[in-house]
Write an enzyme that holds these catalytic residues in place. Structure first.
Site, PDB file in Angstrom:
ATOM      1  N   HIS A  96       0.772  -1.015  -0.007  1.00 13.12           N
ATOM      2  CA  HIS A  96       0.037  -0.089  -0.081  1.00 13.12           C
ATOM      3  C   HIS A  96       0.992   1.156   0.251  1.00 13.12           C
ATOM      4  CE1 HIS A  96      -3.155   2.926   0.825  1.00 13.12           C
ATOM      5  NE2 HIS A  96      -2.654   2.983   1.976  1.00 13.12           N
ATOM      6  N   HIS A  98       0.997   5.815  -0.998  1.00 10.24           N
ATOM      7  CA  HIS A  98       0.362   6.966  -1.520  1.00 10.24           C
ATOM      8  C   HIS A  98       1.219   7.653  -2.437  1.00 10.24           C
ATOM      9  CE1 HIS A  98      -2.076   7.678   2.472  1.00 10.24           C
ATOM     10  NE2 HIS A  98      -2.240   6.464   2.139  1.00 10.24           N
ATOM     11  N   TYR A 228       8.988 -13.527 -22.218  1.00  8.84           N
ATOM     12  CA  TYR A 228       9.887 -12.388 -21.866  1.00  8.84           C
ATOM     13  C   TYR A 228      10.696 -12.960 -20.637  1.00  8.84           C
ATOM     14  CZ  TYR A 228      11.287  -7.913 -20.460  1.00  8.84           C
ATOM     15  OH  TYR A 228      11.962  -6.783 -20.038  1.00  8.84           O
TER      16      TYR A 228
HETATM   17 ZN   LIG Z   1      -3.176   4.967   3.085  1.00  9.79          ZN
END
Ligand SMILES: [Zn+2]
Length: 233
Positions: A96, A98, A228
């Site tokens: 996770h 930003h 690949y």
């Molecule tokens: Zn977050």
């Protein structure tokens, strides 16, 4: 040797690498790694500096949300990771962040269109955007419901072919078969977001990459006809 040592080490290493990727400002990011056979995942503890992390600090959580081992509190995003492991079979690690350009799309409420081969190498189509959470969902169980809106968005998508989601107004969740692969895809996501943003500035009406070129790039890296790279890599 501590129980779940392998996922502790894989998770710790990925979380230590995370700030060096440039994908994370301050502490807005975390990685988890699943032991699928045991139904237990390792995740970053909340509020500990990335560079100070040790394998023993990782928090072990089962898929019902019970803490199996660890003295520290797990990342506040743990319920989102748990919801995604329950929804997405075959996913072993979740990242996770930003990361800024991807978040620009999430905040503008736009999926990332598939405009070129860099995108096509990693994602079989646009990077999808979740719907907004309702006020009730935010009040009830915010982090779990964040996982729910991602799972809902993937009802008709294969998460192994489109290994990332933009959470509206928030950030990105990316996944893969290992922490290293999930981190690589998180880097690719940020790169294609930046490329897409620039492309749309130069040519706001730019259509997606031609289907034949998309298929060529995606299929040479994924699926039964992939060729690949090197065998076993
Ligand atoms: Zn977050």
């Amino acid at each position: 040797m501590k129980k779940f040592q392998a996922i502790r080490e894989e998770c710790c290493e990925a979380n230590r690498v995370l700030p060096k990727t440039g994908l994370v400002d301050l502490t807005f990011g975390n990685v988890s790694v699943l032991d699928a056979a045991a139904g237990v995942f390792a995740i970053k503890p909340s509020g500990v500096a990335y560079k100070k992390l040790k394998p023993a600090d990782m928090v072990l959580v089962d898929l019902d949300g019970k803490i199996v081992a660890g003295k520290l509190r797990p990342s506040s995003d743990t319920p989102t990771h748990r919801r995604l492991y329950r929804a997405f079979t075959g996913v072993r690690s979740i990242v996770h962040t930003h990361s800024r350009h991807a978040v620009a799309f999430a905040q503008a409420a736009r999926e990332i269109p598939n405009l070129g081969t860099t995108h096509a190498d990693y994602f079989d189509g646009p990077v999808p955007l979740t719907r907004a959470l309702t006020a009730e969902e935010i009040a009830r169980d915010y982090e779990w419901e964040t996982g729910n809106v991602i799972a809902e968005r993937f009802r008709d998508l294969n998460p192994l072919d489109v290994p990332a989601a933009l959470v509206r107004h928030h950030g990105v969740f990316v996944w893969g078969g290992s922490a290293q692969k999930a981190l690589e895809t998180a880097l690719a996501l940020e790169a294609v977001a930046q490329m897409a943003l620039w492309t749309l500035q130069l040519q706001p009406a730019m259509p997606p990459i031609p289907k034949a070129l998309h298929e060529k790039h995606f299929r040479r890296k994924h699926g039964p006809k992939a060729y690949y790279g090197q065998d076993g890599s």
